[in-house]
Structures are given as C-alpha cells and as structure tokens.
Design an enzyme around this catalytic site. Sequence first.
Site, PDB file in Angstrom:
ATOM      1  N   ASP A 204      41.045  32.270  48.825  1.00 11.75           N
ATOM      2  CA  ASP A 204      40.722  33.742  48.514  1.00 11.75           C
ATOM      3  C   ASP A 204      40.436  34.328  49.776  1.00 11.75           C
ATOM      4  O   ASP A 204      39.620  33.785  50.557  1.00 11.75           O
ATOM      5  CB  ASP A 204      39.586  34.099  47.475  1.00 11.75           C
ATOM      6  CG  ASP A 204      40.529  34.037  45.926  1.00 11.75           C
ATOM      7  OD1 ASP A 204      41.686  33.735  45.844  1.00 11.75           O
ATOM      8  OD2 ASP A 204      39.738  34.120  45.241  1.00 11.75           O
ATOM      9  N   ASP A 206      38.527  36.873  50.305  1.00 13.90           N
ATOM     10  CA  ASP A 206      37.185  37.402  50.708  1.00 13.90           C
ATOM     11  C   ASP A 206      36.037  36.175  50.446  1.00 13.90           C
ATOM     12  O   ASP A 206      34.716  36.613  50.528  1.00 13.90           O
ATOM     13  CB  ASP A 206      36.848  38.366  49.491  1.00 13.90           C
ATOM     14  CG  ASP A 206      37.196  37.989  48.042  1.00 13.90           C
ATOM     15  OD1 ASP A 206      37.617  36.751  48.001  1.00 13.90           O
ATOM     16  OD2 ASP A 206      36.930  38.582  47.104  1.00 13.90           O
ATOM     17  N   TRP A 266      44.761  40.422  37.799  1.00 11.44           N
ATOM     18  CA  TRP A 266      43.450  39.428  38.053  1.00 11.44           C
ATOM     19  C   TRP A 266      43.268  38.680  36.812  1.00 11.44           C
ATOM     20  O   TRP A 266      43.094  39.286  35.762  1.00 11.44           O
ATOM     21  CB  TRP A 266      42.311  40.497  38.191  1.00 11.44           C
ATOM     22  CG  TRP A 266      41.079  39.520  38.542  1.00 11.44           C
ATOM     23  CD1 TRP A 266      40.576  39.146  39.916  1.00 11.44           C
ATOM     24  CD2 TRP A 266      40.138  39.073  37.834  1.00 11.44           C
ATOM     25  NE1 TRP A 266      39.497  38.288  39.946  1.00 11.44           N
ATOM     26  CE2 TRP A 266      39.110  38.283  38.252  1.00 11.44           C
ATOM     27  CE3 TRP A 266      39.999  39.095  36.199  1.00 11.44           C
ATOM     28  CZ2 TRP A 266      37.982  37.678  37.688  1.00 11.44           C
ATOM     29  CZ3 TRP A 266      39.033  38.393  35.559  1.00 11.44           C
ATOM     30  CH2 TRP A 266      38.067  37.697  36.501  1.00 11.44           C
ATOM     31  N   GLU A 269      45.073  32.717  36.331  1.00 18.22           N
ATOM     32  CA  GLU A 269      46.023  31.721  37.044  1.00 18.22           C
ATOM     33  C   GLU A 269      45.229  30.483  37.422  1.00 18.22           C
ATOM     34  O   GLU A 269      45.861  29.355  37.394  1.00 18.22           O
ATOM     35  CB  GLU A 269      46.466  32.543  38.261  1.00 18.22           C
ATOM     36  CG  GLU A 269      45.940  32.450  39.710  1.00 18.22           C
ATOM     37  CD  GLU A 269      44.543  33.360  39.412  1.00 18.22           C
ATOM     38  OE1 GLU A 269      44.615  34.057  38.377  1.00 18.22           O
ATOM     39  OE2 GLU A 269      43.690  33.394  40.238  1.00 18.22           O
ATOM     40  N   ASP A 270      43.891  30.718  37.828  1.00 17.24           N
ATOM     41  CA  ASP A 270      43.275  29.508  38.249  1.00 17.24           C
ATOM     42  C   ASP A 270      43.001  28.534  36.999  1.00 17.24           C
ATOM     43  O   ASP A 270      43.050  27.353  37.182  1.00 17.24           O
ATOM     44  CB  ASP A 270      41.961  29.641  39.013  1.00 17.24           C
ATOM     45  CG  ASP A 270      41.338  30.947  38.158  1.00 17.24           C
ATOM     46  OD1 ASP A 270      41.657  31.584  37.335  1.00 17.24           O
ATOM     47  OD2 ASP A 270      40.051  31.430  38.835  1.00 17.24           O
ATOM     48  N   MET A 296      30.599  35.816  49.531  1.00 16.47           N
ATOM     49  CA  MET A 296      31.773  36.824  48.963  1.00 16.47           C
ATOM     50  C   MET A 296      31.689  38.230  49.740  1.00 16.47           C
ATOM     51  O   MET A 296      30.555  38.673  49.762  1.00 16.47           O
ATOM     52  CB  MET A 296      31.953  36.994  47.659  1.00 16.47           C
ATOM     53  CG  MET A 296      33.095  37.663  47.049  1.00 16.47           C
ATOM     54  SD  MET A 296      33.129  37.749  45.520  1.00 16.47           S
ATOM     55  CE  MET A 296      34.108  39.074  44.985  1.00 16.47           C
ATOM     56  N   HIS A 299      33.566  43.789  48.021  1.00 15.08           N
ATOM     57  CA  HIS A 299      34.843  44.929  47.678  1.00 15.08           C
ATOM     58  C   HIS A 299      34.773  45.555  46.200  1.00 15.08           C
ATOM     59  O   HIS A 299      34.473  44.796  45.393  1.00 15.08           O
ATOM     60  CB  HIS A 299      36.153  44.290  47.918  1.00 15.08           C
ATOM     61  CG  HIS A 299      36.532  42.938  47.162  1.00 15.08           C
ATOM     62  ND1 HIS A 299      37.281  43.186  46.113  1.00 15.08           N
ATOM     63  CD2 HIS A 299      36.263  41.733  47.119  1.00 15.08           C
ATOM     64  CE1 HIS A 299      37.437  41.913  45.415  1.00 15.08           C
ATOM     65  NE2 HIS A 299      36.710  41.015  45.951  1.00 15.08           N
ATOM     66  N   ARG A 301      37.367  46.651  42.901  1.00 14.21           N
ATOM     67  CA  ARG A 301      38.459  46.168  42.365  1.00 14.21           C
ATOM     68  C   ARG A 301      39.808  46.708  43.072  1.00 14.21           C
ATOM     69  O   ARG A 301      39.809  48.335  43.345  1.00 14.21           O
ATOM     70  CB  ARG A 301      38.445  46.081  41.055  1.00 14.21           C
ATOM     71  CG  ARG A 301      39.867  45.779  40.404  1.00 14.21           C
ATOM     72  CD  ARG A 301      40.053  44.928  38.984  1.00 14.21           C
ATOM     73  NE  ARG A 301      38.994  44.293  38.598  1.00 14.21           N
ATOM     74  CZ  ARG A 301      38.387  43.075  38.945  1.00 14.21           C
ATOM     75  NH1 ARG A 301      39.169  42.365  39.793  1.00 14.21           N
ATOM     76  NH2 ARG A 301      37.451  42.589  38.344  1.00 14.21           N
TER      77      ARG A 301
END
Length: 355
Positions: A204, A206, A266, A269-270, A296, A299, A301
């Site tokens: 990722d 971030d 979002w 998928e993981d 992290m 941010h 969304r």
Amino acid sequence: MGVCPAVSMFFRKCKYMILLLLSVSILAWYATFSGETVKAIQGTLLPVQTLADNTEVLSGGEGNSWRSVTQVFSNPLPDTSPPKQSCPEKSPLLQGALNLTFEDSLTLKEVESENSGVAEGQYQPPDCLAQQSVAILIPHRNREKHLLYLLHHLHPFLQRQQLHYSIYVIHQAGEVTFNRAKLLNVGYLEALKDYDWDCFIFHDVDLVPENDYNLYKCDQQPKHLVVGRNATGYKLRYKGYFGGVTAMTKDQFHKVNGFSNTYWGWGGEDDDLRIRVELQKMEIIRPPPLIARYTMVFHKRDSGNEINKDRMRLLARTPKVWRKDGLNTCSYSTLSVERPPLYINVTVDIGEPMH
Ligand code: BGC
C-alpha cells in the site's frame, strides 16, 4: 623491340583496372592502421598480448596468443576484481527501529539525489550478490505525496537490506472505481517482463515500515509484513488479516492464480487472497510484532475508492471461482511504461466493473 610496344599496349588497355587496384590497396593499408577497422573485423583472429597486470592488448609482436577479436573487444579491460560474494544472511547495514520524518517541503529531486545508486527504479548492492531479487508493487492513483514519502523511506530501507530490487508504481488511469487487487496482478505480470523476480512485495502507498529488520524478502510460506500500525495501536486487526504489505514468491503467487480481478472499491481483496493461500494449504507467516510495525500516513477516504458492499458475497464464492478469476484472466491495456530515476511507472486501463 617487340616487348616494349606490347607492355605499353597492356598498360594503356588496363590503366583503369590498375588505378582501381592501387586505390583499393591504399584504402586497405589505411584501414589496417585506423582503430575503426578493429570493429569492422570483429570475429576474426588478432594477436593478443597479456600484460603483467593480466590486462590484454592487441599486438603484432612475437609470443602472443591469438584470440577472437569479438572476445577482446566485448571485454576490453577484464574485471580483475575478485568475484562478488553472496550478501550475508543478515545485512551489516541494518539499523532496527527508525526515526521516520514526513516533511511537508520534501521534493522528488531531493529523494533522487539521496538515492544516486538507483537507476530507473532499480538497485543492486555494489559489493555483494543480493540473496533475492525483489519487485515492490505499489498500486496508485492520486496519492502523489504518499508516494513521495514512501519512496523517501523505502529506497534507503531496501538498500540497507542489501536487496536487488525495483519499485513499480501501477497507476490506474481514468476515474472508474479503484481496483487495488487487479493493479497488483498487472504489476506482477508487467514486472516479470523486465526480470525473473524471485519475490514480490504487494505494498500500500500509505504504509511506511518503521523497522528495517522487517525484511522485504520472501520465505517458504506467504508472509504478512504489517502486524501493527500506529493508527490501530500496533495490534493485528484480526486473525486472518492479510492486507497492507505482503510478500509472496513468484511461484506462491502463481499457484493461487494471483488476486481476484473482481473487487472494485475498498475492502475484501486481501481476505480473498488469504482464502486462496489457505486453499493451497499454505500458511501465512509474520515477523515479530515489535518489528512488523508501520506508520500509516493520514488520509481521508479517496473518492473513487468507496467501500465495496459486495465483498462478503464475493468472498463466499472464492473457493469455487479462484481458478477462473485471477492472473489467467487479468485483461488490461498498458497505456505507458515510464522509467524516471526512482520507480517504474506503469499506467494501465483496467476496464470497469461488470454490472
Ligand atoms: C476488509 C479488508 C481490510 C480489513 C482491514 C476488512 O473488513 O475486507 O480488505 O483490509 O477489513 O481494514
């Protein structure tokens, strides 16, 4: 008396031929002594003299051995340094817990000048042969500042780990809902066109690693590198969590047919990848919690990456569909591949969700 007229007749008749022969001989003579000839006659044999320091030069003297010119010129000054040893199992450059900074004023130029050993996103340790060649894949859209912070920390981090690595940023073109998993499939397929990487890190944009003992290398089993992050008190989010940053060998990822291509927006998928790993009877491993820590970068969304409300339904069908949804069905068109100094930027059109 009879000979002379015959000779002069011969010269008169053949004067052009003689002129031509003379010019050719002059040209040949000139060429023999000009450096260019050497290239022109590569592949033929020329005499080679070995000097005291083991370097070889072309020579016409006696006692020379004869070598193919191609061989001599493809390696004009043989590398006399000792062959590189494998890098040690544990890099002597590691520092442990790091002091991360996120300066507002940081620029890409600064990060480039701090990483002069990186060319077109790729790095090799200068003094030893890396234990693994690793492709770092970062899915991306509209997160330039996060990408800058990550590049700033990740390059020196990976160099201290003495890895041969490349960083790939896979940029989703257009405004269609983001699809992290499909971008990572694309990254895997595109990176393998450059090099036969041993290991892939799905990363990722971030998340910045806080400790360089968290090795970006692959293991016998798929590895989950984010046990904790600052935002959640450094606790594992749930037992089967397999998101954020993961490491899989080329074969492990191929065996599970990569990620699903069907998770738009979002989430999920993981978890889907974890199910694929478990279906293959592989076991997820993690480094110790004190090491596998990340910061992290805050941010909101992103628009275009709304929560995928369909994810539970999709997860339920994974055991049935994984063979027909993954690397082998990942269709996309590559719009560009750019190679600025610090990363390889692959911009792709990955299509849109099927409704
Ligand atoms: C989502 C995952 C996400 C995890 C942690 C889960 O509900 O399905 O994709 O990584 O929450 O935030």
